[in-house]
Design an enzyme around this catalytic site. Structure first.
Site, short mmCIF file in Angstrom:
data_model
loop_
_atom_site.label_atom_id
_atom_site.label_comp_id
_atom_site.label_asym_id
_atom_site.label_seq_id
_atom_site.Cartn_x
_atom_site.Cartn_y
_atom_site.Cartn_z
N THR A 171 41.03 39.22 37.69
CA THR A 171 39.89 38.77 36.91
C THR A 171 39.82 39.44 35.55
O THR A 171 40.28 40.57 35.38
CB THR A 171 38.58 39.03 37.68
OG1 THR A 171 37.46 38.65 36.87
CG2 THR A 171 38.44 40.50 38.06
N ASP B 12 42.30 33.88 40.09
CA ASP B 12 41.23 34.22 39.16
C ASP B 12 39.93 34.20 39.97
O ASP B 12 39.89 33.63 41.07
CB ASP B 12 41.20 33.18 38.03
CG ASP B 12 40.02 33.35 37.11
OD1 ASP B 12 39.82 34.47 36.60
OD2 ASP B 12 39.28 32.37 36.90
N LYS C 192 44.35 38.26 29.75
CA LYS C 192 44.82 36.87 29.66
C LYS C 192 44.49 36.33 28.26
O LYS C 192 43.43 36.63 27.74
CB LYS C 192 44.13 36.01 30.72
CG LYS C 192 44.26 36.54 32.14
CD LYS C 192 43.32 35.76 33.08
CE LYS C 192 43.29 36.39 34.45
NZ LYS C 192 42.36 35.71 35.37
N ASP D 44 36.01 34.00 38.52
CA ASP D 44 34.97 33.11 38.00
C ASP D 44 35.54 31.74 37.63
O ASP D 44 36.46 31.63 36.82
CB ASP D 44 34.31 33.74 36.77
CG ASP D 44 33.59 35.03 37.14
OD1 ASP D 44 32.75 34.99 38.03
OD2 ASP D 44 33.89 36.08 36.54
#
Length: 215
Positions: A105, A11, A136, A13
């Site tokens: 992301t 991922d 996600k 961030d």
């Protein structure tokens, strides 16, 4: 503990970089512009695609314009200290062959490339919100990354800071490593929980990558 993998999926961030301050100020400004500050305060932001958040808050006919607006706000905020590397990120990624890892992301490609470029991360493989139909916690983003790297999902390790991302990794049948950068350890359901990438080392072998906890 040592984890063996053939591909590492990160991922962005909260995992490789931190953009929390930027996210907070950009979304707060966006909510104020659209007159929905009260509704916005009840929404979970982290780890979710902007398209889902915007669709949850606004009528369908406003969504395309509003989605473009938040993307512009966040991209324009990148040079304003909008992103910084998290501890251990550069050294860990530098130790990996480019074809053994990917960034996965919930941000759009334009925003992800702006943030990654600002801190000098140039992944060979990048899966962004534009590339998927279900974000996600659906496993689609991680399964797509594994497919692009040509690796069986069972041989992939997911690195995440958010419950939604960890759920996506588990649903994809992958090993999960969680970082306590944005959530407390008890909130994170993963095979391994550490502070950040500075707690880990990677050894590249002919068989793949061995990931170990330092010390």
């Amino acid at each position: 503990m040592t984890i063996h993998a053939r591909a590492l999926l990160f991922d962005n961030d909260g995992t490789l970089v931190s953009s929390l301050d930027s996210v907070d100020r950009c979304w707060a400004r966006w909510a104020e512009e659209y007159g929905i500050t009260e509704e916005f305060g009840r929404v979970e932001l982290h780890g979710r695609p902007a398209a889902e958040i915007v669709a949850e808050l606004l009528p369908a006919d406003v969504v395309p314009e509003a989605l473009a607006r938040i993307e512009t706000l966040e991209v324009e905020d990148v040079p304003n200290d909008g992103v910084r590397l998290l501890p251990g990120t550069k050294d860990f990624l530098d130790s990996l062959p480019a074809d053994r890892w990917a960034v996965v992301t919930s941000a759009t490609r334009r925003l992800a490339e702006a943030r990654l470029g600002a801190v000098g991360i140039l992944p060979k493989t990048l899966i962004a919100a534009d590339d998927i139909t279900r974000g996600k916690p659906d496993p689609e983003p991680y399964l797509l990354a594994a497919r692009q790297l040509g690796v069986d999902p069972a041989h992939c390790v997911v690195f995440e800071d958010a419950p939604a991302g960890l759920q996506a990794g588990r649903a994809a049948g992958m090993t999960t490593v969680a970082f306590t950068t944005t959530h407390q350890a008890h909130e994170l359901d993963a095979d391994l929980v550490v502070t950040d990438l500075s707690a880990l080392s990677a050894l590249v072998t002919d068989a793949g990558v061995e990931i170990s906890v330092r010390g």
